[in-house]
Scaffold this motif. Sequence first.
Motif, short mmCIF file in Angstrom:
data_model
loop_
_atom_site.label_atom_id
_atom_site.label_comp_id
_atom_site.label_asym_id
_atom_site.label_seq_id
_atom_site.Cartn_x
_atom_site.Cartn_y
_atom_site.Cartn_z
N LEU A 303 0.72 -1.32 -0.13
CA LEU A 303 0.03 -0.14 -0.10
C LEU A 303 0.81 1.28 0.05
N ALA A 304 2.10 1.33 0.91
CA ALA A 304 2.97 2.49 0.84
C ALA A 304 3.40 2.60 -0.63
N ASP A 305 3.88 1.26 -1.09
CA ASP A 305 4.28 1.78 -2.50
C ASP A 305 3.51 2.25 -3.36
N GLN A 306 1.97 1.71 -3.39
CA GLN A 306 1.11 2.33 -4.31
C GLN A 306 0.98 3.66 -3.90
N GLY A 307 1.09 4.39 -2.81
CA GLY A 307 0.92 5.68 -2.32
C GLY A 307 1.92 6.48 -2.84
N LEU A 308 3.24 5.98 -2.61
CA LEU A 308 4.56 6.69 -3.03
C LEU A 308 4.62 6.76 -4.53
N LYS A 309 4.06 5.84 -5.35
CA LYS A 309 3.96 5.79 -6.85
C LYS A 309 3.02 6.91 -7.09
N ARG A 310 1.85 7.13 -6.48
CA ARG A 310 1.15 7.99 -6.96
C ARG A 310 1.63 9.44 -6.53
N MET A 311 1.97 9.67 -5.52
CA MET A 311 2.62 10.82 -5.23
C MET A 311 3.74 11.36 -6.26
N CYS A 312 4.66 10.27 -6.40
CA CYS A 312 5.76 10.85 -7.34
C CYS A 312 5.38 11.12 -8.95
N ASP A 313 4.17 10.17 -9.22
CA ASP A 313 3.50 10.42 -10.55
C ASP A 313 2.92 11.75 -10.58
#
Length: 318
Positions: A303-313
């Motif tokens: 879930l953290a990986d998904q959130g960080l990817k969304r933030m970076c995108d």
Amino acid sequence: MSKLVLDAAVFSPSSVAPDTRMVNDAIVKIMKTIPDRWAVPLPEIRAARLSGKGVFPLGPESARARQETIAGPRGDIPVRIYLPDGAPKGVYLHIHGGGWTVGSARENEGMLDRIAGQCGLAVVSVDYALAPEVPYPAGPDDCEAAALWLVKEGGARFGTERFAIGGESGGATLAVATLVRLRDKHQLSPFAAAVLTAGCFDLRLTPSARNWGDEPLVLNTRDITFFVNNYLRLEGKAEEPDVSPLLGSLKGLPKALFMVGTRDALLDDTLFMANAWLAAGNATALDVFPGGCHVFIGFPGTLADQGLKRMCDYLTEF
């Protein structure tokens, strides 16, 4: 016509991934080993966190990071700056969380290194004054000063005037207060985007915060009350928009990404603020993550990986 659409399924327990449940259970187990984590003097808690002896581990130091100071209304303000591999494509002004009482730029090292490396942005993280020793309005004053420094020096220092702002928890609160102060006090709108994760936008306590109870999943109702009392120890009231930005005018603010987990005591703050942001005429994105604890992006797991990817995108595209 803009609108925010949420699938009710994100709030269903069946939507929570097994590893997210495991992370949450581990956090609660660790937190329950400390009967009263605020019984220890706050300077000792802060020192323990920075030395890697806090409740949660401290990540390794980033080779990108360098420590500096900028001038502030009460003296020098420490800032931690992270540089990308090439020329910065923009600058992200970051404001850390911690209930305006604990926390630091250094404790967000992994996330800030990732933003610099993957998004190609310079990151400036503000170590603003902390309560209760230096309570409101010192914190927002420091963040306002940092934003004005970036407006004045950013072009020459980083070779770009493409700016974004953001933060987590109490840092998201301060990010919005900073945007409003720049708009109202300085007639400035220098930030093109904001990333606001699990903010506390109404210090009177929204229903999710007020009704959360004692479960120590990172943050509970007692913690929130403790932080608010520290922050407003000398002046300021929860009813004032500079303290609780949900209660003020949000017109003319930049586009924003709001992120929160469904197992966050501050869930309502994000749901309410995202809709108020949209109603004020601002472009708004809202991502709600099933089972995510308070500032879930700071913990391991898919879930953290998904959130960080969304933030970076989002920060790559702003």
